[in-house]
Design a protein around this motif. Sequence first.
Motif, PDB file in Angstrom:
ATOM      1  N   GLU A 125     -66.777  54.029  10.715  1.00  0.00           N
ATOM      2  CA  GLU A 125     -67.461  55.586  10.765  1.00  0.00           C
ATOM      3  C   GLU A 125     -66.907  56.255  11.812  1.00  0.00           C
ATOM      4  O   GLU A 125     -66.430  55.666  12.758  1.00  0.00           O
ATOM      5  CB  GLU A 125     -68.798  55.462  10.803  1.00  0.00           C
ATOM      6  N   PRO A 126     -66.216  57.412  11.425  1.00  0.00           N
ATOM      7  CA  PRO A 126     -65.542  58.309  12.324  1.00  0.00           C
ATOM      8  C   PRO A 126     -66.606  58.933  13.547  1.00  0.00           C
ATOM      9  O   PRO A 126     -67.808  59.006  13.310  1.00  0.00           O
ATOM     10  CB  PRO A 126     -65.263  59.687  11.427  1.00  0.00           C
ATOM     11  N   VAL A 127     -66.042  58.915  14.708  1.00  0.00           N
ATOM     12  CA  VAL A 127     -66.789  59.285  15.997  1.00  0.00           C
ATOM     13  C   VAL A 127     -66.958  60.642  15.953  1.00  0.00           C
ATOM     14  O   VAL A 127     -65.944  61.374  15.824  1.00  0.00           O
ATOM     15  CB  VAL A 127     -66.128  58.676  17.236  1.00  0.00           C
TER      16      VAL A 127
ATOM     17  N   GLN B 166     -70.687  42.756   7.697  1.00  0.00           N
ATOM     18  CA  GLN B 166     -70.406  43.668   6.900  1.00  0.00           C
ATOM     19  C   GLN B 166     -71.084  45.239   7.412  1.00  0.00           C
ATOM     20  O   GLN B 166     -70.522  46.101   7.377  1.00  0.00           O
ATOM     21  CB  GLN B 166     -70.805  43.543   5.362  1.00  0.00           C
ATOM     22  N   GLN B 167     -72.157  45.125   7.743  1.00  0.00           N
ATOM     23  CA  GLN B 167     -72.760  46.124   8.510  1.00  0.00           C
ATOM     24  C   GLN B 167     -72.200  46.589   9.609  1.00  0.00           C
ATOM     25  O   GLN B 167     -72.081  47.627   9.854  1.00  0.00           O
ATOM     26  CB  GLN B 167     -74.463  45.957   8.743  1.00  0.00           C
ATOM     27  N   MET B 168     -71.703  45.672  10.350  1.00  0.00           N
ATOM     28  CA  MET B 168     -70.931  46.014  11.749  1.00  0.00           C
ATOM     29  C   MET B 168     -69.731  46.587  11.555  1.00  0.00           C
ATOM     30  O   MET B 168     -69.352  47.485  11.876  1.00  0.00           O
ATOM     31  CB  MET B 168     -70.632  44.906  12.609  1.00  0.00           C
ATOM     32  N   GLU B 169     -69.042  46.192  10.275  1.00  0.00           N
ATOM     33  CA  GLU B 169     -67.746  46.719  10.024  1.00  0.00           C
ATOM     34  C   GLU B 169     -67.836  48.090   9.508  1.00  0.00           C
ATOM     35  O   GLU B 169     -67.009  49.113   9.649  1.00  0.00           O
ATOM     36  CB  GLU B 169     -67.084  45.740   8.846  1.00  0.00           C
ATOM     37  N   ARG B 170     -68.697  48.593   8.721  1.00  0.00           N
ATOM     38  CA  ARG B 170     -69.109  49.811   8.107  1.00  0.00           C
ATOM     39  C   ARG B 170     -69.460  50.765   9.290  1.00  0.00           C
ATOM     40  O   ARG B 170     -68.724  51.897   9.276  1.00  0.00           O
ATOM     41  CB  ARG B 170     -70.075  49.814   7.189  1.00  0.00           C
ATOM     42  N   PHE B 171     -70.233  50.263  10.178  1.00  0.00           N
ATOM     43  CA  PHE B 171     -70.589  50.864  11.611  1.00  0.00           C
ATOM     44  C   PHE B 171     -69.326  51.382  12.367  1.00  0.00           C
ATOM     45  O   PHE B 171     -68.836  52.539  12.871  1.00  0.00           O
ATOM     46  CB  PHE B 171     -71.498  50.271  12.489  1.00  0.00           C
ATOM     47  N   LEU B 172     -68.365  50.342  12.483  1.00  0.00           N
ATOM     48  CA  LEU B 172     -67.239  50.451  13.252  1.00  0.00           C
ATOM     49  C   LEU B 172     -66.180  51.527  12.258  1.00  0.00           C
ATOM     50  O   LEU B 172     -65.125  52.251  13.141  1.00  0.00           O
ATOM     51  CB  LEU B 172     -66.385  49.009  13.630  1.00  0.00           C
TER      52      LEU B 172
END
Length: 243
Positions: free
Chosen positions: A236-238, A228-234
């Motif tokens: 996020e806009p760059v 879930q943490q990885m999904e939220r990170f991915l």
Amino acid sequence: MAGRLRSSFSLLRGLLKADSSIGPGRIASPNNVVALGLRNYATGKDSKEEIIKVPLSLFGVAGNYASALYISASKTNSLDKVEAELTKLLAASKESPVFSQFIKDLSVRADVRVKAVQEIFSEASFSEITKNFLAILAEKGRLRHIEKIAKTFTELTMAHRGEVKVTVTSVIPLPPEEEKELKETLQEILGQGKNVKVEQKIDPSIMGGLVVEFGQKVFDMSIKTRAQQMERFLREPVNFDSF
């Protein structure tokens, strides 16, 4: 004892049917309340008796009643016995829909509730402290809180014994060597003088890893949370300005 309790719950049907025949004089007397300590100890005032310190500061209905019971049981050196009786009560009540409904139904008159618990737990050979306590809960309409009160009381007795309950959630049961290693690690964190009690829970939904809880602390090392943490990170806009 659990078997005796289950059989005793059948008394409830007869008691409830005989509601109108029970006189109001059967309610627990104020002296029983004072003897147990619910009125004095809930306010921390008792000029006549030995002052016993509760090991944890607790609040709310469960905290107040559990603290009062802890003090009364401490004075008679019956903490372990009372804890065991409450544990057996909860285990047996979960198998009795009649009793479960009874403790939640506030439409039942107070004197009927008191008579029921007095007869049931006398037949089950409960200690006087536990029986009086349950009668007070019945009189005050607090029986519906018994599960929370019992769990809070166990927290107090564990604190008294220097025990720390650690709940470990995993997908499969931990092998004995891993449980031992985890317990030793927690012992180092908590320091000497604490006795770590590990309770394992199985939850396939965490997908792997561990969730360790003790006190107010939660260490979530599950694969589900990491995903879930990885999904939220991915998601996020760059920010290309930072390149």
